[in-house]
Design an enzyme around this catalytic site. Sequence first.
Site, PDB file in Angstrom:
ATOM      1  N   LYS A  74      18.947  -5.015  24.893  1.00  0.00           N
ATOM      2  CA  LYS A  74      18.367  -5.663  23.720  1.00  0.00           C
ATOM      3  C   LYS A  74      18.503  -7.186  23.802  1.00  0.00           C
ATOM      4  CE  LYS A  74      18.865  -5.385  18.650  1.00  0.00           C
ATOM      5  NZ  LYS A  74      19.636  -4.706  17.573  1.00  0.00           N
ATOM      6  N   SER A 150      17.064  -3.350  13.855  1.00  0.00           N
ATOM      7  CA  SER A 150      16.652  -4.442  14.718  1.00  0.00           C
ATOM      8  C   SER A 150      16.456  -4.021  16.180  1.00  0.00           C
ATOM      9  CB  SER A 150      17.677  -5.579  14.644  1.00  0.00           C
ATOM     10  OG  SER A 150      18.952  -5.165  15.113  1.00  0.00           O
ATOM     11  N   SER A 174      20.743  -0.655  12.553  1.00  0.00           N
ATOM     12  CA  SER A 174      19.767  -1.148  13.520  1.00  0.00           C
ATOM     13  C   SER A 174      19.589  -0.295  14.763  1.00  0.00           C
ATOM     14  CB  SER A 174      20.130  -2.575  13.943  1.00  0.00           C
ATOM     15  OG  SER A 174      19.911  -3.470  12.887  1.00  0.00           O
TER      16      SER A 174
END
Length: 464
Positions: A74, A150, A174
């Site tokens: 990520k 996220s 997230s």
Amino acid sequence: MTGLLDGSVGDLVAAVLAGEVDPAELVQAAAARIEARDPGVGAVVLLDPDRALRRLRRGRRPAGPLAGLPYLVKDLHAEVDGLPLTRGSRLFAGLPPAGTSTLVARLEAAGALVIGRTSSPEFGLNISTEPVLYGATRNPWDPRRSAGGSSGGAAAAVAAGMVPAAHASDSGGSIRIPAAWCGLIGFKPTRGRNPAGPYRVDDWGGLSHEHAITRTVADSALLLAVTAGPALGEPYGVPADRAHPHPLTVGVLVDTPSGDPVAPAYRRAVDECAAALAALGHRLVPLPAVSAAGRLGPVLGTVIAGHVAAMVDDLARATGRQAGPDTVEPAVLDLIERGRRADAVTQVRATLELRRLAGELAAALAAVDLVLTPTTARPAPRLGELHTDRSAAELFQQIFTISPFVGMFNVTGGPAVSLPWGLDDDAMPVGLQLAGHPGADHTVLGVAADLERTHPDRVRLRRP
């Protein structure tokens, strides 16, 4: 060979260890898939297969438990040598990484091959991945909808068949939210189970946890076995594994603290899953709405504002880069300014209140071993509905209305998993959350695996 990218991590690794496939060919196949599929999805913001190929040329054939796994990390939290980390923000664009985090180093030591980064909303502050820097990440099940956030880029990449699993992080849902909206397994471990350092010390007051989004429960457990364990300098200890005897007492929670409705398809899914758990021998008890969860929003806002303001001010001192309307999105800039205005007493009081709320939440759930909830109260919104072109308070209020069940387990520090449970009336995945007390990671994953085994038609969704 490319079919291995459609399956599980376990199957791919077994093929590599058996000599049936060359890891370099897997890296190249994954890169080709990303190049072909990502333009319609927007999941991957940096692709660098040469980094993995150079590692393969320098060393022996991978032989660890993740041997040959093409992996995406990520664009938030995880430092990786050679891969810039923008945090989804124009403010950080082009800056070099500090090094390689402990978690990523453990993944690579086990044979994983990092080939790029997945998109994140700016600083991970939204549950829809639509950063101004990179644009929207689209849900592979319906490109008009959000993939979540996220870790939206991670979920979209796995759901679109680019890689079998991807790194993710979770500070308020997230990992679990995008997993739910993309029909995948998203597990948040107990606080401290996975290391965060050495470059992150204590993001967001212990709310932030790293792990992965996967297609199977077994793959999540495999990745956790590789990354979990103590590391020097980590601020949080990990409770001993809680071994619960069979049967478990499972609390069923479907009412929101605000009284806002939960989508009917999600309520039906909870009822079906509760019946499946009862058939496995577990005892189901209803739980009332957890009032303490309804008071988290303002407290979390204050704590997060202070941490984000400190981060961008540290960057300004180091590089001269300033947060402003041209470098930071409106809601994020609003949050930064709020953090700058707060004094030390305000920040300490918010942190203490967060600890008190953690105690209230733990007490409200003390009578049960696990909690079953919908992961979110509503389906994935259309792109643009959760944009940051508003105040931070307005954005956070909308987030908590859509997602009232997940943040409480970041506060308690307990493990929680989102697993698919079929489709709703619009043929979009429904995600359900199973959560436990701190230390009960193996119990949560074990029950999730039981549901995956007994109800594969509900949990193992066929990708679009």
